[in-house]
Design a protein around this motif. Structure first.
Motif, PDB file in Angstrom:
ATOM      1  N   THR A 124       4.841  -1.735 -10.678  1.00 56.28           N
ATOM      2  CA  THR A 124       4.718  -0.431 -10.032  1.00 56.28           C
ATOM      3  C   THR A 124       3.437   0.234 -10.493  1.00 56.28           C
ATOM      4  O   THR A 124       3.205   0.411 -11.701  1.00 56.28           O
ATOM      5  CB  THR A 124       5.924   0.459 -10.363  1.00 56.28           C
TER       6      THR A 124
ATOM      7  N   ASN B  95      -7.492  -0.598  -5.613  1.00 56.85           N
ATOM      8  CA  ASN B  95      -6.694   0.558  -5.210  1.00 56.85           C
ATOM      9  C   ASN B  95      -7.589   1.581  -4.517  1.00 56.85           C
ATOM     10  O   ASN B  95      -8.366   2.289  -5.164  1.00 56.85           O
ATOM     11  CB  ASN B  95      -6.021   1.170  -6.434  1.00 56.85           C
TER      12      ASN B  95
ATOM     13  N   THR C 229       1.281   6.391  -8.231  1.00 54.51           N
ATOM     14  CA  THR C 229       1.745   6.763  -6.888  1.00 54.51           C
ATOM     15  C   THR C 229       0.602   6.936  -5.894  1.00 54.51           C
ATOM     16  O   THR C 229       0.788   6.785  -4.688  1.00 54.51           O
ATOM     17  CB  THR C 229       2.572   8.069  -6.952  1.00 54.51           C
ATOM     18  N   ASP C 230      -0.587   7.283  -6.392  1.00 58.03           N
ATOM     19  CA  ASP C 230      -1.724   7.475  -5.489  1.00 58.03           C
ATOM     20  C   ASP C 230      -2.651   6.262  -5.451  1.00 58.03           C
ATOM     21  O   ASP C 230      -3.797   6.360  -5.013  1.00 58.03           O
ATOM     22  CB  ASP C 230      -2.520   8.715  -5.900  1.00 58.03           C
ATOM     23  N   ALA C 231      -2.173   5.090  -5.882  1.00 61.79           N
ATOM     24  CA  ALA C 231      -3.039   3.903  -5.972  1.00 61.79           C
ATOM     25  C   ALA C 231      -3.429   3.369  -4.604  1.00 61.79           C
ATOM     26  O   ALA C 231      -4.589   3.158  -4.303  1.00 61.79           O
ATOM     27  CB  ALA C 231      -2.359   2.815  -6.785  1.00 61.79           C
ATOM     28  N   TYR C 232      -2.439   3.138  -3.744  1.00 60.61           N
ATOM     29  CA  TYR C 232      -2.659   2.521  -2.430  1.00 60.61           C
ATOM     30  C   TYR C 232      -3.364   1.173  -2.585  1.00 60.61           C
ATOM     31  O   TYR C 232      -4.495   0.972  -2.131  1.00 60.61           O
ATOM     32  CB  TYR C 232      -3.471   3.456  -1.528  1.00 60.61           C
ATOM     33  N   PRO C 233      -2.716   0.196  -3.238  1.00 55.84           N
ATOM     34  CA  PRO C 233      -3.360  -1.114  -3.471  1.00 55.84           C
ATOM     35  C   PRO C 233      -3.604  -1.862  -2.171  1.00 55.84           C
ATOM     36  O   PRO C 233      -2.756  -1.878  -1.283  1.00 55.84           O
ATOM     37  CB  PRO C 233      -2.350  -1.839  -4.361  1.00 55.84           C
TER      38      PRO C 233
ATOM     39  N   ALA D  99       0.803  -1.214   0.000  1.00 53.00           N
ATOM     40  CA  ALA D  99       0.000   0.000   0.000  1.00 53.00           C
ATOM     41  C   ALA D  99       0.841   1.271   0.000  1.00 53.00           C
ATOM     42  O   ALA D  99       0.564   2.206  -0.763  1.00 53.00           O
ATOM     43  CB  ALA D  99      -0.934  -0.002   1.213  1.00 53.00           C
TER      44      ALA D  99
ATOM     45  N   GLN E 130      -2.693   0.331 -15.393  1.00 51.81           N
ATOM     46  CA  GLN E 130      -2.882   1.028 -14.119  1.00 51.81           C
ATOM     47  C   GLN E 130      -4.364   1.165 -13.759  1.00 51.81           C
ATOM     48  O   GLN E 130      -4.804   0.774 -12.693  1.00 51.81           O
ATOM     49  CB  GLN E 130      -2.242   2.427 -14.188  1.00 51.81           C
TER      50      GLN E 130
ATOM     51  N   SER F 255       2.892   1.652  -3.324  1.00 50.67           N
ATOM     52  CA  SER F 255       2.082   1.380  -4.524  1.00 50.67           C
ATOM     53  C   SER F 255       2.787   0.451  -5.509  1.00 50.67           C
ATOM     54  O   SER F 255       2.910   0.747  -6.702  1.00 50.67           O
ATOM     55  CB  SER F 255       1.697   2.701  -5.214  1.00 50.67           C
ATOM     56  N   THR F 256       3.231  -0.685  -4.987  1.00 50.55           N
ATOM     57  CA  THR F 256       3.855  -1.702  -5.826  1.00 50.55           C
ATOM     58  C   THR F 256       3.225  -3.056  -5.554  1.00 50.55           C
ATOM     59  O   THR F 256       2.484  -3.239  -4.581  1.00 50.55           O
ATOM     60  CB  THR F 256       5.372  -1.814  -5.562  1.00 50.55           C
TER      61      THR F 256
END
Length: 488
Positions: A116, A138, A119-123, A96, A155, A99-100
């Protein structure tokens, strides 16, 4: 980072101690202090893996409970919240904070940033389809990402509503993807081609669906953290909001479904696991864990054992598989003259209610053809039925008094060709149906060989009244073919 992780710091709700009928090993595996496991998965060999958000590691536990901690160490600050394993034994984590997605081979070789994301994904949640594609839910940018087995990333494979906040994710046998959207209380559905129905199902206000799972029939279930319920949504999108209501403040964060359709939840706040039968009967504290366990995820192995990832006390608990409520000594069948005869022998019948005899033509979709009540321990059972297909499959569903169930092994019965004459139902009560390929006649004889009834037959299905016959065994002689049936 958004506020979602605040749920793990909530004050514990005190619960009364209850007697637990399950075999629970509270600290089946003890992980490093501060591991704070957030997700759990199991491979085909029964090895259990946990994604440890607190110390950025993955732990591996063998079926015997031997712990390798850490089995893999991820990048500093990764914060893994999701974990899945593919058919080849590769483990993937959704990280999280950076974000990878990380990939770990069965030998433990790590690719820390195998994929990858934005940057704002927060998986958070993860799922795998039948082709080995990895999907992440995400929560920060309200998307689902898709990663091919080769690591190619799309993405924003699917873009959800701006306030969705997806946490849980699951995939059905047709490749449709479903997300449990924590923030706006909906379930989204995405087709294999990426077409999105953002609010495929809208749950009760304040539900906060946290985890999601599907049964073999394609029904979708969500564990609703805030209102402590489980919702059920049919494959057609029909919602039962509070299909199961858990104890107040349970806070379910994990959900799993066994082969019989029983649903289990890992309840963060009251540190237990609940069980809901396929018909919706709830056992609130089906398994009681240590008071500081705070389970956040649950998984089930092929033997029916359940495992919980306990965020609070850095352990994994194991809940032993329930034995059949009746001991089956054998279950067999035979096929003669178009009739299948199923026989089985019970040993101890404890807390047992009845059998359901089920049949299938493809060993996938089963229907119940008979309900057989309990006789008591060490009993023999026989049931005969007309088999219209060249090959059929039979199994027993063993129903416990509390509504729980288990399935027996499957018996396959095949015949080279369909019989030209069939008599059914068998056993019969008011009538029998006689199916013949050509016109003729039937003579019915009792067990002593006395003729008791005769009737002309037309090609096709003929109904014959046998209500006046005494209970017993009879045979019908049809165009030179002799077939037995039982009158009850």
């Amino acid at each position: 980072m958004k506020k979602y992780l605040l749920t793990i710091t909530a004050v514990l709700i005190s619960t009364a101690c209850v007697l637990n009928a399950q075999t629970v090993t509270q600290s089946w595996a003890t992980l490093a202090t501060g591991a704070n496991s957030y997700a759990i998965t199991i491979d085909a060999s029964g090895n259990v893996y946990t994604a440890n958000a607190g110390n950025n590691t993955v732990s591996k536990i063998t079926p015997a409970g031997v712990v390798t901690d850490p089995w893999a160490t991820l990048a500093t600050g990764a914060y893994p919240l999701g974990i899945v394993i593919d058919a080849a034994g590769n483990v993937y984590t959704a990280n999280a904070f950076n974000s990878t997605v990380s990939k770990i081979t069965p030998a433990g070789s790590l690719t820390a940033a195998w994929a990858t994301l934005a940057t704002d994904a927060y998986p958070w949640g993860m799922a795998l389809d039948a082709s080995g594609n990895v999907y992440t839910a995400n929560i920060d940018n309200n998307t689902v990402s898709k990663i091919t087995p080769e690591g190619v990333v799309t993405q924003s494979w699917a873009t959800l509503a701006g306030d969705a906040g997806p946490i849980g994710i699951a995939i059905d046998v047709s490749g449709n993807v479903y997300t449990a959207n924590y923030t706006n209380g909906t379930v989204s559905k995405i087709t294999p081609g990426g077409s999105v129905t953002k609010s495929w199902a809208t749950l009760a206000f304040g539900a906060e669906p946290y985890a999601i799972a599907l049964d073999a029939s394609g029904n979708v279930y969500t564990a609703n953290y805030n209102n402590s319920t489980v919702s059920k949504i049919t494959s057609g999108g029909v919602i039962t909001q509070s299909w199961a209501t858990l104890a107040g403040g349970a806070g379910p964060q994990g959900i799993a479904i066994d082969a019989s359709g029983n649903v289990y939840t890992a309840n963060y706040h009251n540190s237990n696991a609940s069980k809901i039968t396929s018909s919706g009967v709830v056992t609130q504290s089906w398994a009681t864990l240590a008071t500081d366990a705070n389970p956040v995820a649950i998984a089930i192995d092929v033997s029916g054992n359940l495992y919980t990832a306990n965020y609070g006390n850095n352990t994994v608990s194991k809940i032993g598989a329930q034995a059949l409520p009746v001991t089956l000594i054998n279950f067999s069948g035979s096929l003669q003259n178009g009739f299948a005869t199923l026989q089985w022998q019970s040993g101890v019948e404890s807390n047992f209610h009845h059998f359901e005899l089920q049949s299938s033509t493809d060993d996938k979709t089963y229907i119940t053809i008979a309900t057989v009540t309990a006789k008591g321990s060490n009993s023999g059972y026989t049931y005969s039925t007309a088999q219209m297909e060249p090959t059929a499959y039979y199994r027993l569903k063993v129903i416990n008094i509390d509504g729980s169930s288990k399935l027996s092994a499957v018996v396959e019965l095949s015949q080279k060709r369909l019989s030209q004459v069939l008599i059914y139902p068998n056993p019969a009560h008011n009538y029998i149906n006689v199916k013949v390929a050509a016109a003729g006649s039937i003579n019915i004889y009792d067990a002593a060989g006395r003729l008791v009834k005769s009737q002309a037959l037309q090609a096709g299905v003929n109904s014959i009244d046998v209500y006046a016959l005494s209970a017993g065994t009879y045979y019908g002689e049809v165009n030179g073919t002799k077939l037995y049936f039982v009158k009850i």
